[in-house]
Scaffold this motif. Structure first.
Motif, short mmCIF file in Angstrom:
data_model
loop_
_atom_site.label_atom_id
_atom_site.label_comp_id
_atom_site.label_asym_id
_atom_site.label_seq_id
_atom_site.Cartn_x
_atom_site.Cartn_y
_atom_site.Cartn_z
N LEU A 154 -2.70 -39.13 7.57
CA LEU A 154 -2.64 -38.67 8.87
C LEU A 154 -2.00 -39.99 9.74
CD1 LEU A 154 -3.15 -36.48 10.89
CD2 LEU A 154 -5.41 -37.72 11.20
N ALA A 201 -3.97 -33.19 12.91
CA ALA A 201 -5.16 -33.62 13.09
C ALA A 201 -6.19 -32.56 12.98
CB ALA A 201 -5.08 -34.19 14.67
N ILE A 204 -8.23 -39.70 13.79
CA ILE A 204 -7.87 -38.33 14.20
C ILE A 204 -8.17 -38.56 15.78
CG2 ILE A 204 -9.00 -36.42 14.58
CD1 ILE A 204 -9.86 -36.31 11.53
N THR A 241 -4.79 -39.94 16.94
CA THR A 241 -3.78 -39.12 17.01
C THR A 241 -3.94 -38.16 18.25
OG1 THR A 241 -3.84 -38.81 14.53
CG2 THR A 241 -2.73 -37.31 15.57
#
Lengths: 289, 321
Positions: free
Chosen positions: A227, A260, B144, B147
């Motif tokens: 990611l 995400a 996460i 992001t």
């Protein structure tokens, strides 16, 4: 008159808390909406919490590409094996050390506490893993994260709180030590064990730093490392949109939002259990003020 | 983690247990199973936790991979000397302390305020829903969350800038601006952890004697006075403890939180100990030098934690050990 004095502040309080909750959730709703919007709408920046010009493009590209799912599969393996090892070792450490009359107990506890206060830095740890030939294997991660001292103390404290009569009566009946542990102590500890399992599992699912250091090969990447690479530099192949309209090529933001979302999905699915047990675990492990 | 576990080497055991002190050998013969369990654990600690401590000596050597830890040449305090004269040192120490300080000033009061508000809610389901939703970001990784933050604040396509422009303001490039970046860092930290940190405060509030509120009401104290004279004193020790614990972590900024948000435009304010050590050590391969930095960091951290424990003791609270 009294009604006014009571009611208005109360409503205001509920409103403020509602606002805090909405602010907490807003980024998640926004990222979900962006991941489902067309390239045109995303580029305009006008997506709030509702998808505009709804499309599955981002997810379709991610699924076609498949790299994120390879990373996810790796992470599942890392999490399952890592958590099992964690629980085994945590029990192995906590049970004997919960026996107050064990000889050498203070010494071993001191040894464990010291590692909470003073750790060998990044480089010596890195060199150790390198010298053991564990670079690029998951064992480097499983071994360097084998036991969380915090979780160890939570479990030890729980074991110490069990009434000693339970084990003594079993011992009088001639039960072996390991039978006492497996048949009597562990079943009583199930809620704690569940909480610690979740602590460990979430830690593995979210693992980034250690993977960054010890795993260099791209086929073994964990989900979070993958990611992060997408934030850093995104493969252009992921940006193909609806071919009939050139305006609809996906911007990187759309693909990242989709990635995400996919990466958070498992956590969101088990969230009801998670937060219940986490709260329990925090209260069990906390210093009672 | 949020709180520290209570680390006690002595808890109240039955006197009978403590009285029957045997020799190690006798105890081993009596309960081999317990020692068998412990043996791999001890071995693990020696190899994976204590051997790296021996590895710290490369801070005083000119370490080369080919020569090994023992075979490398001693250079004394050369690396520490270089560190003292490096302009980077000032920068990373300043950033580490400043980001922690901002976190303390802006972030520390938030969970306390949230907990006080939640404690006043009488509608049980509403309280539960709010709590459960506030915990959510805490369970997701910084990668996460980062992001999401970067997307939300993006100058071209982020919704925040869309709103700013709707009000006729210029878009702000939050992530690439040295003034705004620390705000982004601190507020994303609050977003992630404030809700979760309310747990301990709420637990402390739940153990306040309801009669105290009753008495305050009879004395004519309104809601605010009750909060001031009953609720706050009731959680005073928890507040003090959390404050001191956070002070103990002053010299340590988590790697991932900074790492995911940083970019070359803002390193002057975002480069901290942990990111600097990673970059110089594992990217530029300056093993000895970064070990020296890490050693300094560990020592300062140790001194901080020990002082903190002292302070907690002095406050009359149950210390960490």
């Amino acid at each position: 008159m009294v009604v006014w004095k009571e009611r208005v502040p109360r409503l205001l309080l509920y409103f403020i808390l509602g606002l805090c909750t909405f602010s907490t959730l807003f980024p998640f709703l926004n990222v979900l909406a962006v991941s489902l919007s067309s390239g045109e709408a995303i580029r305009a920046g006008s997506v709030s919490i509702w998808p505009r010009q709804f499309t599955w493009d981002a997810y379709r590209n991610l699924i076609d590409d498949g790299q994120l799912f390879i990373a996810m599969k790796n992470t599942v393996v890392m999490t399952v094996v890592g958590t099992s090892l964690n629980m085994l070792v945590t029990i192995m450490a906590a049970y004997p050390l919960s026996k107050l009359d064990l000889r050498g107990r203070g010494l071993v506890l001191g040894m464990i506490i010291f590692t909470m206060l003073f750790t060998g830095g990044l480089i010596p740890q890195f060199l150790l893993i390198k010298n053991l030939g564990l670079m690029n294997t998951y064992w480097s991660l499983w071994l360097s994260g084998l036991l969380s001292t915090y979780n160890f103390f939570v479990l030890k404290t729980f074991f110490e709180g069990l009434p000693s009569e339970l084990e003594e009566s079993a011992a009088i009946d001639g039960a072996k030590d390991w039978v006492v542990l497996v048949r009597i102590v562990l079943p009583l500890a199930l809620p704690v064990l569940a909480a610690l399992t979740l602590f460990y599992a979430v830690g593995w699912w979210n693992a980034y730093y250690n993977v960054l250091i010890f795993i260099k090969s791209s086929t073994q990447m964990s989900l979070m490392v993958k990611l992060y690479q997408m934030i850093d530099n995104l493969d252009p192949a992921l940006l193909i949109g609806d071919s009939t309209n050139a305006n609809n090529a996906l911007p990187p933001e759309g693909v990242r939002a989709g990635a995400a979302m996919l990466a958070s999905l498992p956590i969101l699915i088990i969230y009801p259990f998670l937060q219940k047990y986490f709260v329990k675990g925090v209260l069990m492990g906390s210093v009672k003020g | 983690m949020l709180a520290q576990p209570a680390v006690h080497t002595r808890s109240p055991g039955s006197a009978k247990q403590m009285a029957s002190r045997r020799s190690l050998w006798k105890d081993l013969k009596r309960r081999p199973f317990l020692y068998m369990l412990l043996l791999p654990v001890i071995a693990y600690f020696l190899v994976f936790k204590y051997f790296p401590l021996y590895g710290e000596i490369i801070a005083f050597k000119d370490f080369r991979l080919g020569d090994g830890i023992w075979g490398s040449k001693w250079v004394g305090l050369e690396h520490f000397n270089r560190l003292l004269h490096s302009s980077d040192l000032f920068k990373i120490v300043r950033n580490t302390l400043l980001l922690n300080l901002y976190g303390l000033i802006f972030g520390f009061p938030v969970p306390i305020a949230l907990a006080i508000m939640l404690n006043e809610v009488r509608v049980e389901w509403y309280k539960r829903v709010v709590q459960n939703l506030l915990y959510l970001p805490h369970f997701l990784s910084w990668i996460i969350l980062g992001t999401i933050v970067i997307g939300l604040l993006s100058p071209g396509s982020g919704f925040i800038n869309y709103v700013l422009q709707a009000f006729g303001l210029d878009p702000i490039y939050f992530m690439g601006n040295t003034f705004w970046w620390p705000f982004v860092y601190v507020f994303s930290g609050i977003w992630r952890d404030a809700g979760f940190s309310t747990i301990l405060y709420l637990a402390a509030m739940s153990s306040i004697d309801p009669h105290l509120y009753e008495a305050a009401r009879i004395d004519g104290g309104g809601k605010l006075r009750q909060i001031w004279h009953v609720t706050l004193p009731g959680i005073r020790s928890t507040i003090a403890l959390m404050l001191v614990l956070q002070m103990g972590r002053m010299f340590d900024v988590g790697f991932e939180h900074v790492w995911v948000l940083t970019n070359p435009m803002v390193t002057s304010v975002s480069d901290v100990m942990s990111t600097y050590i990673y970059r110089l050590g594992l990217v530029n391969l300056q093993y000895s030098y970064t070990t020296a930095i890490g050693l300094v960091q560990s020592l300062v951290g140790l001194i901080l934690v020990l002082s903190v424990n002292r302070i907690i003791r002095a406050m009359g609270e149950r210390a960490l050990w």
